[in-house]
Scaffold this active site. Structure first.
Site, mmCIF file in Angstrom:
data_model
loop_
_atom_site.group_PDB
_atom_site.id
_atom_site.type_symbol
_atom_site.label_atom_id
_atom_site.label_comp_id
_atom_site.label_asym_id
_atom_site.label_seq_id
_atom_site.Cartn_x
_atom_site.Cartn_y
_atom_site.Cartn_z
ATOM 1 N N GLY A 98 0.795 -1.220 0.000
ATOM 2 C CA GLY A 98 0.000 0.000 0.000
ATOM 3 C C GLY A 98 0.825 1.267 0.000
ATOM 4 N N GLY A 99 2.153 1.097 -0.115
ATOM 5 C CA GLY A 99 3.003 2.289 -0.236
ATOM 6 C C GLY A 99 2.603 3.137 -1.434
ATOM 7 N N GLU A 138 -5.374 -4.268 -5.036
ATOM 8 C CA GLU A 138 -4.376 -5.345 -5.030
ATOM 9 C C GLU A 138 -4.911 -6.561 -4.266
ATOM 10 O OE1 GLU A 138 -0.406 -2.501 -5.368
ATOM 11 O OE2 GLU A 138 -1.026 -3.218 -3.414
ATOM 12 N N LYS A 152 13.327 -5.245 1.354
ATOM 13 C CA LYS A 152 11.945 -5.413 1.837
ATOM 14 C C LYS A 152 11.806 -6.547 2.866
ATOM 15 C CE LYS A 152 10.635 -2.306 -1.207
ATOM 16 N NZ LYS A 152 9.749 -2.545 -2.314
HETATM 17 C C1 5RP Z 1 1.485 -0.364 -4.028
HETATM 18 C C2 5RP Z 1 2.265 -1.457 -3.391
HETATM 19 C C3 5RP Z 1 3.598 -1.775 -3.941
HETATM 20 O O1 5RP Z 1 3.653 -3.125 -4.266
HETATM 21 C C4 5RP Z 1 4.647 -1.469 -2.903
HETATM 22 O O2 5RP Z 1 4.507 -0.116 -2.497
HETATM 23 C C5 5RP Z 1 6.061 -1.714 -3.442
HETATM 24 O O3 5RP Z 1 6.368 -0.768 -4.398
HETATM 25 P P1 5RP Z 1 7.760 -0.754 -5.172
HETATM 26 O O4 5RP Z 1 7.757 -1.950 -6.073
HETATM 27 O O5 5RP Z 1 7.729 0.548 -5.929
HETATM 28 O O6 5RP Z 1 8.875 -0.809 -4.164
HETATM 29 O O7 5RP Z 1 1.838 -2.090 -2.454
HETATM 30 O O8 5RP Z 1 0.311 -0.093 -3.317
#
Ligand code: 5RP
Length: 221
Positions: free
Chosen positions: A95-96, A103, A121
């Site tokens: 959710g970033g 999703e 991560k």
């Molecule tokens: C978006 C998400 C993305 O999967 C999460 O933020 C990771 O993003 P990134 O691949 O840019 O690191 O949950 O809502």
């Protein structure tokens, strides 16, 4: 390899799970963007994709990959998405990018959830990354007060409106030892649309981009 190269390596490794002739689900974010770019070479092998955001839909369409309505697509073969955090059980914080509600819907529709991340991560316990919660606008203060009682420090992600017309609270200060229970509890607060915890429906496969290549993890239980 730098972080972007690690994301790209993980994304390209996910192509191995593509099922020819079947619709897949596609997530959102910078790691998934690498996946969409790689998927373009295989667009003739699949009927199309169900997308989790307007941003991913635009990228898919620009590369000639049909974007299908989730209501017409039926069950999906795989769902490929990134994450903000992953624990050893492959439970996730997402959710970033403020897209976690859609999703969750697309992940739920898929037989196999393939999560693609770089090694930054990986965490032993979820909660270092502030937990995103999508909230109906009129419930923002109510939900924030409830979150404080539960021990979190919610911060309104000001200026952000989700694809569903809602707002995001990012909850700091959580040490999430029982993500399944917390996901269930937070989902019950009136006004909460979706919590960025993917614990009940966690990833089935985690592909991690690392300095020396990729590593594929399955849940430890
Ligand atoms: C978006 C998400 C993305 O999967 C999460 O933020 C990771 O993003 P990134 O691949 O840019 O690191 O949950 O809502």
């Amino acid at each position: 390899m730098d972080q972007n190269q690690a994301k790209k390596a993980a994304a390209e490794a996910a192509l191995k799970y593509l099922v020819p002739g079947e619709v897949l689900g596609v997530g959102t974010g910078s790691t998934v963007n690498f996946f969409i770019d790689a998927l373009a070479a295989h667009r003739d092998d699949i009927p199309g994709a169900v997308s989790s955001s307007e941003a991913s839909s635009a990228r898919l369409k620009a590369l000639g990959i049909p974007v299908l309505d989730a209501n017409n697509a039926g069950p999906l073969s795989i769902y490929v998405d990134g994450a903000d955090e992953a624990d050893p059980h492959l439970r996730l914080i997402k959710g970033g990018g403020a897209a976690h509600t859609r999703e969750k819907i697309v992940a739920e529709a898929a037989r196999v959830f393939v999560c693609i991340v770089d090694e930054s991560k990986l965490v032993p316990v979820l909660g270092r990354f502030p937990l995103p919660i999508e909230v109906i606008p009129m419930a923002r203060s109510l939900v924030a007060r409830k979150l404080v009682v539960l021990g979190g420090q919610p911060v309104w992600r000001e200026g952000v409106t989700t694809d569903n017309g809602n707002v995001i609270l990012d909850v700091h200060g959580l040490h999430i030892t029982d993500p399944v229970a917390l996901e269930r509890e937070l989902n019950q607060l009136p006004g909460v649309v979706a919590v960025g915890l993917f614990a009940r429906r966690k990833a089935d496969i985690l592909i991690v981009g690392e300095p020396n290549g990729i590593r594929t993890l399955k849940p430890s239980n």
